[in-house]
Motif scaffolding. Sequence first.
Motif, PDB file in Angstrom:
ATOM      1  N   ILE A 150     -54.295 -44.875 -50.500  1.00 26.13           N
ATOM      2  CA  ILE A 150     -53.523 -43.620 -50.466  1.00 26.13           C
ATOM      3  C   ILE A 150     -52.530 -43.337 -51.750  1.00 26.13           C
ATOM      4  O   ILE A 150     -52.232 -44.187 -52.293  1.00 26.13           O
ATOM      5  CB  ILE A 150     -52.776 -43.397 -49.195  1.00 26.13           C
ATOM      6  CG1 ILE A 150     -51.637 -44.580 -48.989  1.00 26.13           C
ATOM      7  CG2 ILE A 150     -53.499 -43.520 -48.001  1.00 26.13           C
ATOM      8  CD1 ILE A 150     -51.050 -44.521 -47.950  1.00 26.13           C
ATOM      9  N   ALA A 151     -52.765 -42.173 -52.128  1.00 28.27           N
ATOM     10  CA  ALA A 151     -51.828 -41.534 -53.267  1.00 28.27           C
ATOM     11  C   ALA A 151     -51.472 -40.129 -53.041  1.00 28.27           C
ATOM     12  O   ALA A 151     -52.154 -39.411 -52.356  1.00 28.27           O
ATOM     13  CB  ALA A 151     -52.393 -41.916 -54.609  1.00 28.27           C
ATOM     14  N   THR A 152     -50.511 -39.924 -54.005  1.00 31.33           N
ATOM     15  CA  THR A 152     -50.109 -38.334 -54.099  1.00 31.33           C
ATOM     16  C   THR A 152     -51.342 -37.827 -55.093  1.00 31.33           C
ATOM     17  O   THR A 152     -51.824 -38.473 -55.950  1.00 31.33           O
ATOM     18  CB  THR A 152     -48.799 -38.007 -54.610  1.00 31.33           C
ATOM     19  OG1 THR A 152     -48.572 -38.573 -55.877  1.00 31.33           O
ATOM     20  CG2 THR A 152     -47.929 -38.780 -53.491  1.00 31.33           C
ATOM     21  N   PHE A 176     -57.302 -41.431 -50.378  1.00 31.40           N
ATOM     22  CA  PHE A 176     -56.951 -40.363 -49.637  1.00 31.40           C
ATOM     23  C   PHE A 176     -55.658 -39.820 -50.175  1.00 31.40           C
ATOM     24  O   PHE A 176     -54.699 -40.674 -50.204  1.00 31.40           O
ATOM     25  CB  PHE A 176     -56.649 -40.930 -48.056  1.00 31.40           C
ATOM     26  CG  PHE A 176     -57.732 -41.330 -47.712  1.00 31.40           C
ATOM     27  CD1 PHE A 176     -58.477 -40.421 -46.628  1.00 31.40           C
ATOM     28  CD2 PHE A 176     -58.508 -42.749 -48.000  1.00 31.40           C
ATOM     29  CE1 PHE A 176     -59.696 -40.962 -45.853  1.00 31.40           C
ATOM     30  CE2 PHE A 176     -59.459 -43.029 -47.151  1.00 31.40           C
ATOM     31  CZ  PHE A 176     -60.352 -42.430 -46.367  1.00 31.40           C
ATOM     32  N   VAL A 177     -55.461 -38.226 -50.226  1.00 30.60           N
ATOM     33  CA  VAL A 177     -54.448 -37.981 -51.065  1.00 30.60           C
ATOM     34  C   VAL A 177     -53.299 -37.444 -50.178  1.00 30.60           C
ATOM     35  O   VAL A 177     -53.684 -36.517 -48.962  1.00 30.60           O
ATOM     36  CB  VAL A 177     -54.879 -36.849 -52.085  1.00 30.60           C
ATOM     37  CG1 VAL A 177     -53.578 -36.272 -52.663  1.00 30.60           C
ATOM     38  CG2 VAL A 177     -55.758 -37.430 -53.198  1.00 30.60           C
ATOM     39  N   ASP A 203     -47.107 -48.001 -56.426  1.00 29.49           N
ATOM     40  CA  ASP A 203     -46.667 -46.195 -56.586  1.00 29.49           C
ATOM     41  C   ASP A 203     -45.490 -45.870 -55.687  1.00 29.49           C
ATOM     42  O   ASP A 203     -45.478 -45.992 -54.366  1.00 29.49           O
ATOM     43  CB  ASP A 203     -47.787 -45.796 -55.809  1.00 29.49           C
ATOM     44  CG  ASP A 203     -47.614 -44.067 -55.708  1.00 29.49           C
ATOM     45  OD1 ASP A 203     -46.748 -43.579 -56.051  1.00 29.49           O
ATOM     46  OD2 ASP A 203     -48.816 -43.386 -55.283  1.00 29.49           O
ATOM     47  N   ARG A 204     -44.419 -45.769 -56.322  1.00 29.41           N
ATOM     48  CA  ARG A 204     -43.110 -45.582 -55.638  1.00 29.41           C
ATOM     49  C   ARG A 204     -42.809 -44.103 -54.893  1.00 29.41           C
ATOM     50  O   ARG A 204     -41.989 -44.140 -54.180  1.00 29.41           O
ATOM     51  CB  ARG A 204     -42.076 -45.720 -56.728  1.00 29.41           C
ATOM     52  CG  ARG A 204     -41.743 -47.166 -57.181  1.00 29.41           C
ATOM     53  CD  ARG A 204     -40.783 -47.126 -58.340  1.00 29.41           C
ATOM     54  NE  ARG A 204     -41.486 -46.343 -59.626  1.00 29.41           N
ATOM     55  CZ  ARG A 204     -40.818 -46.026 -60.635  1.00 29.41           C
ATOM     56  NH1 ARG A 204     -39.548 -46.381 -60.937  1.00 29.41           N
ATOM     57  NH2 ARG A 204     -41.541 -45.415 -61.738  1.00 29.41           N
ATOM     58  N   THR A 205     -43.675 -43.502 -55.212  1.00 30.86           N
ATOM     59  CA  THR A 205     -43.890 -42.073 -54.128  1.00 30.86           C
ATOM     60  C   THR A 205     -44.326 -42.405 -52.927  1.00 30.86           C
ATOM     61  O   THR A 205     -44.030 -41.857 -52.037  1.00 30.86           O
ATOM     62  CB  THR A 205     -44.836 -41.098 -54.905  1.00 30.86           C
ATOM     63  OG1 THR A 205     -45.979 -41.435 -54.855  1.00 30.86           O
ATOM     64  CG2 THR A 205     -44.218 -40.547 -56.591  1.00 30.86           C
ATOM     65  N   ILE A 206     -45.474 -43.260 -52.921  1.00 28.84           N
ATOM     66  CA  ILE A 206     -45.864 -43.724 -51.298  1.00 28.84           C
ATOM     67  C   ILE A 206     -45.271 -44.907 -50.778  1.00 28.84           C
ATOM     68  O   ILE A 206     -45.028 -45.075 -49.575  1.00 28.84           O
ATOM     69  CB  ILE A 206     -47.352 -43.879 -51.634  1.00 28.84           C
ATOM     70  CG1 ILE A 206     -48.085 -42.677 -52.035  1.00 28.84           C
ATOM     71  CG2 ILE A 206     -47.894 -44.403 -50.261  1.00 28.84           C
ATOM     72  CD1 ILE A 206     -48.250 -41.338 -51.250  1.00 28.84           C
TER      73      ILE A 206
END
Length: 314
Positions: A150-152, A176-177, A203-206
């Motif tokens: 999963i990521a942005t 999966f975005v 990934d610090r956003t997730i």
Amino acid sequence: MQAAKSLTATALLCTLIAATIFSATPTALAQDPSPVYLASSGNLALDSHIQGLLEQTLGGQHQLVPVTDEQAAQTDDGPIVTLGPGAFSRIRQVNRQAPVLALLVEPDFLGGFARRSSGQISGIYHGAPLLRQALIGKAILPQATRIALIATAGTAELYDTLIDELPAYNLEAQLFVVDDDKQLISTLNRALSYGDFLLAAPDRTIYNPRTMKHVLLTAYRRNRIVIGPSQAYVKAGSLASGYASFPAMVEMAGGHLQTFFETGRFPDPGYPPQFRVDINEQVARSLNIPLATQEQIIQNVELRLDSHGGQGDE
């Protein structure tokens, strides 16, 4: 007679000069070792440990000099080693011309700086490449064939290389975005329905302290394990994560510094070839997953990498 006196005086003068030169060696005439500056993380125990390792690695060839931010602003005669993203950011603010070797950072933090200032900014990453992380998951779950990611939209590129590499290891992955924070759990549930395990990138956003508890609880309820993104999250509830030891990072840093002194440029940033595995045995027991030893998992990963001629150092 006068000529003899002159020759004697000259001989005496030469003897005195020679004696002065030899008596001055090696203290007065020896050149000081080239400096390597060290910008600390602020964690005294960590800074002291890495400083000791660096001093051993550098030996007598280079002098390791701890510096404050104010002192770093004035340095122009040697590279600066920074410990952690905070130290790197501080040094970049006070001295944008200094060559910097960053330790204790991840690719999502350093990558842009290194690309824009190739050769002048480099680093030694302290986690593990995503391919190694994926193969750690495979070693723990030998029956696994599909990996959830999963990521942005802004961080999806972190997984590009990995997705292309996996088929060679009889694995596949689907990304999966997450469009916004409110969709994190619903997107995660779809990802967990697809994958045999969830692979987390740095990934610090997730994956951050605010979201990780929800990610781990959701995975646990779906009877799925999480691999990565770091040792800190293994303590929080990820089942396992690869990481680089401090001696391995410092050994690689020594090689980067030597190359810099020889060529004026750092090699590209990367991961040390040696790695270790941290495991949360309590999570494994809760999910009824039998575990091999850490050494067996590492050997399994290394055999798979060697069989394809790669080290997973993307």
